[in-house]
Write a protein that holds these residues in place. Structure first.
Motif, PDB file in Angstrom:
ATOM      1  N   PRO A 299       0.836  -1.206   0.000  1.00 11.72           N
ATOM      2  CA  PRO A 299       0.000   0.000   0.000  1.00 11.72           C
ATOM      3  C   PRO A 299       0.872   1.258   0.000  1.00 11.72           C
ATOM      4  O   PRO A 299       1.875   1.344   0.711  1.00 11.72           O
ATOM      5  CB  PRO A 299      -0.788  -0.110   1.309  1.00 11.72           C
ATOM      6  N   GLY A 300       0.500   2.209  -0.817  1.00 13.10           N
ATOM      7  CA  GLY A 300       1.229   3.471  -0.850  1.00 13.10           C
ATOM      8  C   GLY A 300       2.456   3.467  -1.731  1.00 13.10           C
ATOM      9  O   GLY A 300       3.140   4.495  -1.855  1.00 13.10           O
ATOM     10  N   VAL A 301       2.767   2.330  -2.350  1.00 17.13           N
ATOM     11  CA  VAL A 301       3.949   2.241  -3.217  1.00 17.13           C
ATOM     12  C   VAL A 301       3.475   1.983  -4.650  1.00 17.13           C
ATOM     13  O   VAL A 301       3.090   0.864  -4.997  1.00 17.13           O
ATOM     14  CB  VAL A 301       4.912   1.125  -2.762  1.00 17.13           C
TER      15      VAL A 301
ATOM     16  N   VAL B  81      11.622   6.856   0.953  1.00 13.92           N
ATOM     17  CA  VAL B  81      10.163   6.944   1.045  1.00 13.92           C
ATOM     18  C   VAL B  81       9.766   7.557   2.385  1.00 13.92           C
ATOM     19  O   VAL B  81      10.609   7.756   3.265  1.00 13.92           O
ATOM     20  CB  VAL B  81       9.502   5.553   0.881  1.00 13.92           C
ATOM     21  N   SER B  82       8.468   7.816   2.533  1.00 17.03           N
ATOM     22  CA  SER B  82       7.969   8.413   3.773  1.00 17.03           C
ATOM     23  C   SER B  82       8.072   7.427   4.934  1.00 17.03           C
ATOM     24  O   SER B  82       8.259   6.214   4.737  1.00 17.03           O
ATOM     25  CB  SER B  82       6.513   8.837   3.595  1.00 17.03           C
TER      26      SER B  82
ATOM     27  N   SER C  50       5.690   6.357   6.924  1.00 10.25           N
ATOM     28  CA  SER C  50       4.600   5.363   6.921  1.00 10.25           C
ATOM     29  C   SER C  50       4.873   4.251   5.906  1.00 10.25           C
ATOM     30  O   SER C  50       4.622   3.069   6.187  1.00 10.25           O
ATOM     31  CB  SER C  50       3.267   6.040   6.608  1.00 10.25           C
ATOM     32  N   VAL C  51       5.392   4.614   4.722  1.00 12.94           N
ATOM     33  CA  VAL C  51       5.706   3.599   3.717  1.00 12.94           C
ATOM     34  C   VAL C  51       6.873   2.739   4.179  1.00 12.94           C
ATOM     35  O   VAL C  51       6.870   1.516   4.002  1.00 12.94           O
ATOM     36  CB  VAL C  51       6.012   4.243   2.354  1.00 12.94           C
TER      37      VAL C  51
ATOM     38  N   THR D   2       5.554   0.196   6.462  1.00 14.94           N
ATOM     39  CA  THR D   2       4.834  -0.849   5.723  1.00 14.94           C
ATOM     40  C   THR D   2       5.810  -1.857   5.123  1.00 14.94           C
ATOM     41  O   THR D   2       5.575  -3.072   5.160  1.00 14.94           O
ATOM     42  CB  THR D   2       3.986  -0.220   4.603  1.00 14.94           C
TER      43      THR D   2
END
Length: 371
Positions: free
Chosen positions: A26-28, A58-59, A61-62, A65
């Motif tokens: 998610p998010g990538v 990356v951020s 949160s990522v 993950t």
């Protein structure tokens, strides 16, 4: 030797598992995934990287993950994909594969994975995309099939999206030439949409190539198709629009083609036809006006070594009604006045011409010449 083979097979499975895990994070998206690959190398290295190193790309949160254990969706996709790969002709190409289409590497967001049915080598051959309306006219369908067959005979692979209408005829024409055809679909590669093209999709998988960036089992969703359009244009050296209304989705593909540095071609049509409005708009914006296959081949400077089939109208029978009709839509009363014939005689002649495939009946009592 047997042990080495088992180790090699397990390595292939592990590598595929890592690619699938990256695909389903998610998010990538493709852009972030490429940034991670550029920094760490292959997916296994991404998942073994430290949190601090990930944060440089990356951020937070990522990065969190990525550090989590593999998600259930990635594990289930691995099992499904391994089963799918057991069938002859099926393959998965990763961004790191030597067989990955080189033209796709030029676009801003190439897919991490390509699921392929059929002749994967066609993805790297010179091709031209052909697109247009799903609700095409009879003339548009004939043009699509004829241009596709001629361009395929010249050695260019015909690329389209397996939709009804122009796409369908482009694939049919492509299959009749040596260049064959590639269908870029908006579902998982194990599905076919629309169902009416199930037989066509099977023939393409046997003689050409069906390709998707979407995970196996993913059904048709509205958001899939505009996104897959970047692959239709990205795989091609140019995009030929056969028929398109003013707000056609084909214009999205043409715009993407321009952004990707591909040539854009358009067939003109009648000023009275709504299906010509999109093509005329493209021509006003700088698309190349196309009247023959030679126009496309010359613009592409194509020397494929195979002769294109000339597209010439079949010799039409001498007909006062055809002469009166010209190339714009008219009703029977107008044609009667122009030809000097009675309306009943005009209608009988129009029916015969329609059955011969020379005239198309339009809504509102209008008739249009097909050839």
């Amino acid at each position: 030797m047997h042990a080495e083979t088992m180790v090699e097979k397990q390595q292939v499975v592990n590598d595929l598992a890592a690619w699938l895990r990256l695909q389903h994070l998610p998010g990538v998206g493709p852009v972030a995934a490429r940034a991670l690959l550029a920094r760490f190398g292959f997916p296994p290295q991404i998942f073994s990287a430290s949190f601090e190193a990930l944060r440089e790309v990356v951020s937070t949160s990522v990065a969190r993950t990525i550090a989590e254990p593999p998600r259930r969706v990635a594990n289930s996709q691995l099992e499904l994909t391994l089963q799918w790969l057991q069938r002859p002709g099926n393959a998965v190409l990763t961004l790191a594969d030597a067989a990955y289409p080189p033209l796709l590497l030029e676009i801003a967001d190439p897919p991490l994975l390509l699921y392929v049915r059929g002749r994967a080598a066609l993805l790297s051959r010179p091709g031209i995309a052909m697109i247009g309306s799903r609700n095409a006219s009879a003339q548009g369908m004939q043009n699509a099939a004829a241009f596709a067959q001629s361009l395929s005979a010249a050695g260019l692979t015909i690329i389209s999206g397996l939709a009804l209408g122009i796409d369908t005829q482009a694939h049919e024409g492509g299959l009749r030439g040596q260049g064959s055809t590639v269908a870029v679909i908006g579902t998982g590669a194990d599905l076919v949409y629309p169902k009416r093209n199930l037989d066509l999709a099977q023939r393409i998988a046997e003689q050409g190539c069906v390709v998707s960036e979407y995970a196996l089992g993913l059904p048709a969703m509205p958001s899939n198709f505009p996104r897959r359009n970047r692959l239709i244009s990205g795989l091609a050296r140019g995009v030929l629009v056969i028929e398109a209304a003013a707000l056609s989705g084909s214009l999205i593909t043409a715009r993407l083609a321009g952004e990707q540095g591909r040539d854009v071609f358009a067939l003109p049509g009648s000023i009275h036809s709504t299906l010509a409005k999109g093509c005329h708009a493209l021509i006003k914006q700088g698309a190349k006006l196309v009247e023959s296959v030679e126009d496309v081949l010359q613009e592409l400077q194509w020397q494929g070594g195979m002769d294109a089939l000339a597209i010439t109208p079949d010799a039409a029978p001498q007909s006062a009604v055809l002469a009166a009709l010209g190339y714009d839509p008219h009703d029977a009363d107008t044609l009667a006045g122009r030809s000097g014939m009675a309306v009943g005689a005009v209608m009988a002649e129009l029916l015969a011409l329609e059955m011969a495939g020379l005239v198309e009946r339009l809504p509102g009592g209008l008739f249009q010449r097909c050839k």
